[in-house]
Design an enzyme around this catalytic site. Structure first.
Site, PDB file in Angstrom:
ATOM      1  CB  SER A 174     -10.906 -47.073 -36.837  1.00  0.00           C
ATOM      2  OG  SER A 174     -10.305 -47.983 -36.025  1.00  0.00           O
ATOM      3  CG  HIS A 205     -13.794 -45.428 -40.053  1.00  0.00           C
ATOM      4  ND1 HIS A 205     -13.948 -44.489 -38.968  1.00  0.00           N
ATOM      5  CD2 HIS A 205     -13.831 -46.527 -39.144  1.00  0.00           C
ATOM      6  CE1 HIS A 205     -14.021 -45.063 -38.085  1.00  0.00           C
ATOM      7  NE2 HIS A 205     -13.800 -46.128 -37.867  1.00  0.00           N
ATOM      8  CE  LYS A 235     -17.217 -45.408 -36.648  1.00  0.00           C
ATOM      9  NZ  LYS A 235     -17.981 -46.418 -35.846  1.00  0.00           N
TER      10      LYS A 235
END
Ligand code: PMP
Length: 423
Positions: free
Chosen positions: A207, A235, A267
């Protein structure tokens, strides 16, 4: 726990609130166990004090902070779906049918058919047999890791894993061995000298650095040493792999190779929550054992419907991924030419390495003065001496937005090379 918080400290008295609040502050300031005020002051001196920014309006990529418009390069909304009109419509349309709150935990009466549909969609999307929907990625990691490993077991964790993985390891009470970042050779040596149940856990995309774990190699050593592999692809989901299926599928790894796949939905997916995907047996086990799944209110079911809409979009819209990658490529070429130090990342996470905490804050402030929001990331989120600006790109950014960032970085570069510059 501070010994001075006695049972008589009742803060709320509708008739006489202020003297009691004042008394609480007095007790806190007299507390000898911990000197909160000086700890906070030390943080400020070290450039480590954290503040919250008040945002108004839709979040990406242009936002309003303290009445000031800013162009943001620091959210995880990688595909620009958090404000997508189709997703907003899906949420609105679901509400009359589902109501607002989750009403209870999944195992009491909170497991709505909207949650069930989302789980089936997530399984199909990630190429797994089944999936389980959690309220947040933080809770997924705590729940999954502490359910899958316990006393007497060993967890192997990459040194740069996310805080929620670290906390999940602590909560599990298993023995934890951390291996050097991405170092499969070191991991294999540790696995070879360990007996008993073994769980290897890694971020898919890291991250704060943006690099991708060596998943093919990790899967190989896990197979060779009978270790269970868990990948947190917070991610990578939506961004990497065919149709955004994530880093494991980009590496061609099936459910046999990565039996525990964790992903977050706040996200690239643009909504909220998280999931774990894998064999049905494992999901069944987690429903029985994962405490952060069992003992919390189910997410609003309407949000599950909006998440299904967003995944449909992610799967069919490769153009968003192509656009964000084009921004990344251009940024890397230009920022490197300006002399900025970047990390070896090909994902939308593109940190600019700065080093010192004060320097990172100064660069962030200089960019803000030019209308750009890029957060400074400091220890303990990153190692000491590795403070950085975590630049992230979104499909919602235009090439003109990128030009604005590059222009500002160009002028700030000169400022920072001046001796002792604090902008
Ligand atoms: N895992 C990783 C790798 C993350 O970066 C994050 C959040 N930044 C989480 C888990 C936690 O996810 P959530 O925000 O949904 O709690």
């Amino acid at each position: 726990m501070c010994a001075c918080f006695g049972p008589s400290l009742a803060l709320y008295n509708p008739g006489e609130p202020y003297p009691l609040v004042a008394r609480a502050y007095e007790l806190i300031s007299r507390c000898t166990v911990r000197d909160f005020a000086s700890e906070l002051e030390q943080r400020k001196q070290a450039g480590l004090y954290r503040t919250r920014r008040l945002i108004s309006g839709p979040q990406q990529p242009a936002l309003v902070s303290d009445g000031k418009p800013l162009l943001s390069f620091c959210s995880n909304d990688y595909l620009g779906l958090a404000s997508h009109s189709g997703n907003l419509d899906a949420l609105r349309n679901a509400l009359p049918d589902t109501g607002l709150g989750g009403a209870a935990s999944h195992l009491i009466c909170g497991h709505h058919e909207a949650h069930h549909e989302l789980e089936q969609r997530l399984a199909r999307f990630t190429g797994r047999s089944s999936a389980l929907f959690f309220s947040t990625g933080y809770m997924a990691n705590l729940g999954v890791i502490s359910a899958l490993a316990g006393r007497g077991d060993t967890i192997f964790s990459d040194r740069l894993n996310h805080a929620s993985i670290i906390d999940g390891c602590i909560l599990s009470r298993a023995r934890v061995r951390r291996y050097a970042h991405g170092d499969v050779v070191a991991l294999e040596a540790m696995l070879a000298e360990t007996s008993g149940h073994k769980l290897v856990v890694t971020d898919g995309v890291f991250s704060m650095d943006g690099d991708i774990a060596p998943l093919v190699e990790l899967a190989r050593v896990c197979r060779a040493h009978d270790a269970l592999l868990a990948v947190d692809d917070a991610h990578g989901i939506g961004v990497l792999g065919p149709h955004g299926m994530g880093s494991a599928m980009e590496a061609g790894l099936s459910e046999q190779d990565v039996p525990v796949l964790i992903g977050t939905l706040g996200k690239a997916v643009g909504t909220s929550g998280a999931f774990v995907a894998g064999p049905e047996l494992l999901m069944d086990y987690l429903v029985q054992k994962a405490r952060t799944y069992i003992y919390t209110t189910a997410m609003p079911p309407a949000l599950a419907r909006a998440t299904v809409a967003s995944i449909d979009l992610i799967e069919r819209d490769d153009a968003r991924r192509a656009h964000v990658m084009a921004l990344v490529d251009r940024f890397r070429a230009e920022a490197t030419a300006m002399g900025y130090e970047l990390m070896p990342s090909r994902t939308p996470i593109q940190p600019i390495m700065v080093g010192g905490n004060h320097q990172a804050l100064a660069l962030s402030q200089a960019l803000e003065a030019r209308g750009l929001l890029v957060s400074a990331i400091r220890p303990p989120t990153v190692p000491d001496g590795e403070a950085r600006l975590r630049v992230t790109f979104s499909a919602a950014h235009t090439m003109e937005d990128l030009e604005q960032l590059l222009g500002a970085l160009s002028s700030c570069r000169e400022l920072l090379t001046q001796e002792g510059a604090e902008v």
